[in-house]
Design an enzyme around this catalytic site. Sequence first.
Site: not given
Ligand code: CAA
Length: 242
Positions: A50, A93, A96, A116
């Site tokens: 998400a 998400g 999911e 999460e």
């Molecule tokens: N939401 C918003 N933006 C996101 C995102 C997310 N879930 N995941 C990645 N992005 C964005 C980053 O902020 C980044 O944007 P900027 O270039 O503007 O800074 C861009 O995508 C590229 O991401 P990274 O630079 O972080 O890329 P990476 O290759 O270094 O890392 C990753 C990849 C490990 C997937 C890392 O992006 C990450 O940890 N993302 C979040 C994963 C996460 O926590 N997901 C769960 C979200 S909560 C949820 O889903 C709730 C639910 O129950 C539904």
Amino acid sequence: MVTLHRPKALNALNSTVMREVTAAVAGLDTDPGIGAIVITGSEKAFAAGADIKEMAELGFADVHGQEFFAGWDALVRARTPIIAAVAGYALGGGCEVAMMCDMIIAADTAKFGQPEITLGVIPGMGGSQRLTRAVGKAKAMDLCLTGRQMGAEEAERAGLVARVVPAADLLDTAMATAATIAGMAKTTAIMAKDAVNAAFETTLTQGVKTERRIFYSTFATAGQAEGMSAFIAKRKPEFNKG
Ligand code: CAA
């Protein structure tokens, strides 16, 4: 095929993506000419979860009041079989949404997880429920409590993923599988999907009763008449007319 395409945010699932994906799937689902749907992302990410930036400012009243994420339930209401073709990250998400589909075909690059907890929240689109049903309590607890990622091979061993293929073959395999399903009688495919899904909603006794009723119903379909007479005549069945 429905492709998640927000490359700058690793296909993070914001409200716009939710509206667009559920509308696209609903459109395909009600098209009688469509026998199977594939949802995919990019090579790097199916979806990294998400949209954290969208959620960060929200409070309890916002998420509760909007019934945040509830719109994704539309995917589960689709009757047409849906395949998730997953390469790269399927986190939060993203994992999911993949689990809302009827089967997951994974590239060997796929990484699944429910991170999460690292954000101070828990899964909110069914992850704690569907992951537990798919892989059992031990691994679901492991993923939901530590936030660690699980690779494609482990996901297949655990029962989350139907098949793992080389990344280069992912879309071809998913489309060929969709074509195989679409080549069956659509009514029967919907019945088969309903029967398998009943296993997740009911007791074994009730599920077996449900299956038998659906099985009896197949004898009212053109698919049964065509499938069995084609077998006896030693020819290929020609379904798709119901
Ligand atoms: N939401 C918003 N933006 C996101 C995102 C997310 N879930 N995941 C990645 N992005 C964005 C980053 O902020 C980044 O944007 P900027 O270039 O503007 O800074 C861009 O995508 C590229 O991401 P990274 O630079 O972080 O890329 P990476 O290759 O270094 O890392 C990753 C990849 C490990 C997937 C890392 O992006 C990450 O940890 N993302 C979040 C994963 C996460 O926590 N997901 C769960 C979200 S909560 C949820 O889903 C709730 C639910 O129950 C539904």
